[in-house]
Design an enzyme around this catalytic site. Structure first.
Site, PDB file in Angstrom:
ATOM      1  CE  LYS A 214      26.797  48.443  48.742  1.00 58.57           C
ATOM      2  NZ  LYS A 214      28.232  48.470  49.059  1.00 58.57           N
TER       3      LYS A 214
ATOM      4  CG  LEU B 137      29.673  62.051  49.115  1.00 57.35           C
ATOM      5  CD1 LEU B 137      30.742  61.839  50.142  1.00 57.35           C
ATOM      6  CD2 LEU B 137      29.684  63.417  48.622  1.00 57.35           C
TER       7      LEU B 137
ATOM      8  CB  ALA C  54      40.550  42.812  48.115  1.00 58.75           C
TER       9      ALA C  54
ATOM     10  CB  THR D  64      33.586  57.555  44.595  1.00 54.35           C
ATOM     11  OG1 THR D  64      32.643  56.646  44.365  1.00 54.35           O
ATOM     12  CG2 THR D  64      33.273  57.871  45.977  1.00 54.35           C
TER      13      THR D  64
ATOM     14  CE1 TYR E  86      24.293  52.047  44.600  1.00 55.79           C
ATOM     15  CE2 TYR E  86      22.724  51.190  46.370  1.00 55.79           C
ATOM     16  CZ  TYR E  86      23.905  51.535  45.815  1.00 55.79           C
ATOM     17  OH  TYR E  86      25.261  51.061  46.564  1.00 55.79           O
TER      18      TYR E  86
ATOM     19  CB  SER F  82      43.617  53.280  46.880  1.00 55.64           C
ATOM     20  OG  SER F  82      42.867  52.752  46.155  1.00 55.64           O
TER      21      SER F  82
HETATM   22  P1  NAI Z   1      35.745  53.963  45.097  1.00 54.55           P
HETATM   23  O1  NAI Z   1      35.821  53.369  43.767  1.00 54.55           O
HETATM   24  O2  NAI Z   1      36.364  55.209  45.244  1.00 54.55           O
HETATM   25  O3  NAI Z   1      36.704  52.808  46.022  1.00 54.55           O
HETATM   26  C1  NAI Z   1      36.961  51.383  45.753  1.00 54.55           C
HETATM   27  C2  NAI Z   1      38.264  50.947  46.483  1.00 54.55           C
HETATM   28  O4  NAI Z   1      38.359  49.690  46.082  1.00 54.55           O
HETATM   29  C3  NAI Z   1      39.452  51.295  45.734  1.00 54.55           C
HETATM   30  O5  NAI Z   1      40.281  51.687  46.608  1.00 54.55           O
HETATM   31  C4  NAI Z   1      40.029  50.125  44.936  1.00 54.55           C
HETATM   32  O6  NAI Z   1      41.183  50.187  44.407  1.00 54.55           O
HETATM   33  C5  NAI Z   1      39.415  49.030  45.677  1.00 54.55           C
HETATM   34  N1  NAI Z   1      39.166  47.781  44.760  1.00 54.55           N
HETATM   35  C6  NAI Z   1      38.343  47.641  43.753  1.00 54.55           C
HETATM   36  N2  NAI Z   1      38.316  46.422  43.446  1.00 54.55           N
HETATM   37  C7  NAI Z   1      39.509  45.852  44.145  1.00 54.55           C
HETATM   38  C8  NAI Z   1      39.884  44.436  44.260  1.00 54.55           C
HETATM   39  N3  NAI Z   1      39.408  43.474  43.508  1.00 54.55           N
HETATM   40  N4  NAI Z   1      40.984  44.259  45.125  1.00 54.55           N
HETATM   41  C9  NAI Z   1      41.361  45.157  45.927  1.00 54.55           C
HETATM   42  N5  NAI Z   1      40.962  46.512  45.860  1.00 54.55           N
HETATM   43  C10 NAI Z   1      39.769  46.755  45.390  1.00 54.55           C
HETATM   44  O7  NAI Z   1      34.489  53.486  45.520  1.00 54.55           O
HETATM   45  P2  NAI Z   1      33.738  53.979  46.955  1.00 54.55           P
HETATM   46  O8  NAI Z   1      32.419  54.894  46.147  1.00 54.55           O
HETATM   47  O9  NAI Z   1      34.407  54.644  47.884  1.00 54.55           O
HETATM   48  O10 NAI Z   1      32.787  52.915  47.525  1.00 54.55           O
HETATM   49  C11 NAI Z   1      33.516  52.026  48.523  1.00 54.55           C
HETATM   50  C12 NAI Z   1      32.265  51.359  49.192  1.00 54.55           C
HETATM   51  O11 NAI Z   1      31.309  52.300  49.690  1.00 54.55           O
HETATM   52  C13 NAI Z   1      31.252  50.422  48.246  1.00 54.55           C
HETATM   53  O12 NAI Z   1      30.838  49.538  49.165  1.00 54.55           O
HETATM   54  C14 NAI Z   1      30.144  51.409  47.985  1.00 54.55           C
HETATM   55  O13 NAI Z   1      28.925  50.626  47.386  1.00 54.55           O
HETATM   56  C15 NAI Z   1      29.928  52.206  49.244  1.00 54.55           C
HETATM   57  N6  NAI Z   1      29.230  53.572  49.326  1.00 54.55           N
HETATM   58  C16 NAI Z   1      29.354  54.302  48.142  1.00 54.55           C
HETATM   59  C17 NAI Z   1      28.515  55.545  48.233  1.00 54.55           C
HETATM   60  C18 NAI Z   1      28.965  56.695  46.933  1.00 54.55           C
HETATM   61  O14 NAI Z   1      28.263  57.380  46.641  1.00 54.55           O
HETATM   62  N7  NAI Z   1      29.930  56.673  46.366  1.00 54.55           N
HETATM   63  C19 NAI Z   1      27.542  55.780  49.048  1.00 54.55           C
HETATM   64  C20 NAI Z   1      27.444  54.732  49.888  1.00 54.55           C
HETATM   65  C21 NAI Z   1      28.186  53.681  50.069  1.00 54.55           C
END
Ligand code: NAI
Length: 403
Positions: free
Chosen positions: A255, A284, A123, A286, A246, A61
């Site tokens: 991780k 990025l 989830a 988020t 981190y 989402s």
């Molecule tokens: P985000 O906060 O934008 O998205 C997280 C998603 O997980 C959302 O859709 C949220 O509704 C869902 N979510 C959280 N808890 C939940 C639950 N209990 N049940 C169902 N859905 C749940 O985060 P982002 O940054 O996009 O992170 C996604 C992945 O990417 C993570 O594993 C993060 O570590 C990884 N990542 C993020 C980076 C960044 O800089 N933002 C860089 C590299 C990897």
């Protein structure tokens, strides 16, 4: 109601329905434009590529998960199911941005004739897994790609019911470094106390690979993964400056666990000729990353350096490049020595990192951030909550239940 932005300690408490829709529309427009025709080898057209047609996105989402869903649906007409945790709107309270994004995405996808569904729930729970299984059986039959993109502060173990919390802390010693709030551009010193052993273990429980493995086991058992199905989870490494909080901190341990799970999952997926990968993505803005201490300062410097070199990407561009040039290009999937796909390749280039380090050394406590792009970071942060779009009238009284 008049919806204004309210941010507390880098956490946004409100979201704007029209702005979230605009955010989703902009990403879709970018993907559609490149998918149709593109001269840019980094973002090639999807014509002729064998991209997955039925995609399940866990955490689809916002952030990287939403971008994965958009690239699949609008880059290759894929049917998608999202699983995410949302607050719905009421007459006088806004929904989470993920709820607005999802409504906007699903309206547009359905208008295009695509199947697009969501299961809103936890989830990590067995109920959600069951609800997703029913949806797949009813609507898609099987799944070709499972994206694991959850970022969560807590997890209830589905068997024992025990609650685990994830924390962003160093391991061993306290870590003191410069940091910056998104709202003020004043650099300050931040000290983060080290995690206890229990907190390390809990963070691994929440953000490690256990739940990813449970999902894949569950989908395999129910015969819901198609022949040659792939699953991809997202990870981060980043530069040495952020290692203590981190990569060598609690989240880094999680991780590592996630990355080790990929190998085990690939072994299990051999039964269907499938494959599990971890993709290491770029830092990025988020909802998840903005709350990691030190990271907003790093991102402000990184954004500026990458923009100057014409290499800055948003979530959607990252995922588009990942899908079209790495995972589904038709060639062998490129990986590093540890089997990880590296779409953080531009971020980690030595010239980029050397320049970020040089600029990091210029920062002084109590002074404004210099030679960084905090404005760009802040703008992106606003936009992922539906704020900061020039042509939206934020003084208008609107119904928060209508996207
Ligand atoms: P985000 O906060 O934008 O998205 C997280 C998603 O997980 C959302 O859709 C949220 O509704 C869902 N979510 C959280 N808890 C939940 C639950 N209990 N049940 C169902 N859905 C749940 O985060 P982002 O940054 O996009 O992170 C996604 C992945 O990417 C993570 O594993 C993060 O570590 C990884 N990542 C993020 C980076 C960044 O800089 N933002 C860089 C590299 C990897």
């Amino acid at each position: 109601m008049i919806i204004t932005k309210k941010v507390l300690r880098n956490v946004s408490l409100t979201a704007h329905p029209k702005g979230c829709r605009r955010y989703v529309e902009d990403q879709i427009a970018w993907v559609e434009e490149h998918a149709k025709q593109s001269d840019n080898p980094h973002y090639p057209s999807t014509t002729g590529l064998h991209m997955p047609k039925r995609v399940l996105v866990l955490g689809g989402s916002t952030g990287y998960g939403l971008s994965s869903r958009i690239v699949a649906a609008f880059g290759h007409n894929s049917d998608t199911i999202n699983v995410s945790f949302e607050r719905e709107p009421s007459e006088n309270k806004t929904a989470t941005p993920g709820w607005y994004n999802t409504m906007a995405f699903e309206n547009l996808a359905k208008r295009k004739g695509l199947k697009a569904f969501s299961v809103f729930g936890d989830a990590f729970s067995n109920q959600t897994k069951e609800a997703v299984a029913r949806k797949i059986e009813q609507e898609l039959g099987q799944i070709d790609l499972v994206i694991y993109s959850l970022a969560s502060p807590l997890r209830n173990d589905p068997v024992t019911g025990q609650a685990y919390k994830s924390v962003l802390k160093p391991i061993g010693d306290a870590f003191t470094a410069l940091s910056v709030d998104l709202e003020s551009d004043i650099v300050k010193q931040a000290t983060i106390e080290p995690a206890t052993e229990e907190q390390v273990a809990e963070t691994v429980k929440v953000m490690g690979g256990e739940d990813w493995s449970l999902w894949i086991d569950f989908l395999l058992q129910r015969n819901l993964l198609a022949h040659e199905a792939m699953t991809v989870a997202y990870s981060y490494i980043g530069p040495k400056i952020t290692y203590p909080v981190y990569r060598e901190g609690t989240i880094g341990k999680a991780k590592e666990h996630l990355e080790n799970s990929a190998e085990e999952l690939t072994n299990k997926l051999k039964a269907i000729n499938g494959q599990a990968y971890v993709s290491v993505n770029k830092a990025l803005v988020t909802r998840a990353s903005a709350v990691i201490p030190v990271v907003p300062l790093y991102m402000a410097l990184l954004y500026q350096v990458m923009k100057e070199k014409g290499l800055h990407e948003h979530c959607t561009q990252q995922i588009y490049r990942l899908f079209t040039t790495m995972l589904f290009s038709g060639n062998a999937v490129p990986t590093d020595n540890d089997g990880r796909v590296r779409v953080d390749d531009w971020e980690m280039r030595s010239d980029i990192q050397a320049e970020v380090e040089r600029r990091w050394a210029l920062q002084q406590e109590g002074k404004s951030l210099v030679q960084g792009d905090l404005g760009g970071v802040w703008e992106e942060y606003e936009q992922i909550h539906g704020f900061g779009f020039g042509d939206i009238d934020y003084s208008k009284d609107i119904d928060p239940r209508i996207v």
